[in-house]
Motif scaffolding. Structure first.
Motif, short mmCIF file in Angstrom:
data_model
loop_
_atom_site.label_atom_id
_atom_site.label_comp_id
_atom_site.label_asym_id
_atom_site.label_seq_id
_atom_site.Cartn_x
_atom_site.Cartn_y
_atom_site.Cartn_z
N GLY A 85 2.66 6.98 3.28
CA GLY A 85 3.18 8.16 2.30
C GLY A 85 4.40 8.87 2.41
N SER A 86 4.32 10.32 2.37
CA SER A 86 5.10 10.94 2.30
C SER A 86 5.66 10.96 3.45
CB SER A 86 4.50 12.16 1.50
OG SER A 86 3.57 13.12 1.56
N THR A 87 5.10 10.92 4.76
CA THR A 87 5.48 10.91 5.97
C THR A 87 6.20 10.39 6.69
OG1 THR A 87 3.24 12.26 7.01
CG2 THR A 87 4.59 11.59 8.58
N GLY A 127 0.66 -1.29 0.25
CA GLY A 127 -0.08 0.08 0.31
C GLY A 127 0.66 1.29 -0.07
N ASP A 128 0.85 2.05 0.85
CA ASP A 128 1.52 2.84 1.16
C ASP A 128 2.58 3.56 2.08
OD1 ASP A 128 -0.21 3.79 2.92
OD2 ASP A 128 -0.79 5.96 2.75
N LEU A 129 2.32 2.09 2.67
CA LEU A 129 4.04 2.17 3.90
C LEU A 129 4.55 0.86 3.16
CD1 LEU A 129 4.34 1.67 6.89
CD2 LEU A 129 3.44 -0.84 6.67
N HIS A 152 -6.00 0.33 9.46
CA HIS A 152 -6.19 -0.88 9.94
C HIS A 152 -5.48 -2.20 9.88
CE1 HIS A 152 -9.16 1.36 11.35
NE2 HIS A 152 -8.86 1.48 12.91
N ASP A 153 -3.80 -2.06 9.05
CA ASP A 153 -2.66 -2.45 8.56
C ASP A 153 -2.69 -3.56 9.15
OD1 ASP A 153 -3.44 -0.47 6.67
OD2 ASP A 153 -1.52 -0.60 6.06
#
Length: 233
Positions: free
Chosen positions: A152-154, A138-140, A216-217
């Motif tokens: 994401g970008s964090t 995902g975005d992790l 909640h991954d």
């Protein structure tokens, strides 16, 4: 220099059977590699830490430190030199554990020398950058070489142990991983502490990589273990 005018690829062989070590070193030298030998796990770890090698060839049953321990300690230090396991241990568990400790390839004895050299050359081609590629679900995203994590970008700051637990799960996306498997892969195969330590680290990870982002991954599968999925989007 090799006959082609290029510097020879430098290889460290960690093997306590001196007869095997002599044969393998001689063969590697004839194939154009520059091979050095250590007969002890502790000494092999020191050499791999102090000097640059293009690849390590590592037995598992060694005096001093086992091949499992050498492999894991190098990866924990951020050393991503390609590692080829060369061992008589042919159980599925041993191969799985070696790969989970950070080995890149696994070959059992007895072996064809030409097949061994082909494995070594293929390993060097695959890992020519010297570092693993970032992993993403995902975005992790994790960068194992730099021990950095992003949602994401964090960027998310993780301790070394938190990072190792998350990396163990992100390399098995969608699969249920038992508490004992995480202990085995992240702590040590002979860990004898409280297995509930895994729950502590899963809780810490949720507080850092899930809850601040409304995700909640990191799932708990009751009676079975934990699973990393992506509920992005």
């Amino acid at each position: 220099m090799t006959r082609q005018g290029r510097s020879a690829m430098k290889v460290l062989l960690v093997e306590d059977d001196r007869k095997v070590a002599t044969i393998v070193k001689r063969g590697l030298d004839l194939e154009g590699f520059s091979a050095e030998v250590s007969f002890d796990g502790s000494d092999g770890l020191w050499m791999a830490t102090e000097y640059h090698y293009d690849a390590l060839i590592l037995d598992l049953m060694l005096p001093g430190l086992s091949g499992f321990e050498v492999c894991k300690k190098l990866r924990d230090q951020g050393n991503w030199t390609p590692i080829l396991i060369l061992t008589a241990k042919d159980r599925e568990y041993d191969e799985t554990h070696a790969l989970d400790c950070g080995a890149d390839d696994y070959l059992t004895k007895p072996f064809s020398f030409q097949v061994f050299v082909a494995h070594l050359r293929a390993l060097l081609r695959r890992t020519s950058a010297g570092m693993p590629a970032p992993i993403q679900v995902g975005d992790l995203r994790l960068d194992s070489a730099q021990h950095r994590c992003w949602r994401g970008s964090t960027e998310i700051r993780l301790t070394a142990r938190e990072f190792s637990v998350l990396e163990y799960l992100i390399r098995r996306p969608g699969f249920v991983v038992s508490k004992l498997a995480i202990l085995d892969g992240v702590w040590a195969y002979d860990f004898d502490g409280d297995p509930n330590v895994v729950e502590v680290y899963i809780r810490r990870l949720r507080q850092k990589v899930d809850e601040p982002f409304g995700r909640h991954d990191l799932e708990t599968v009751r009676g079975a273990g934990y699973r990393l999925v992506s509920d992005a989007g």
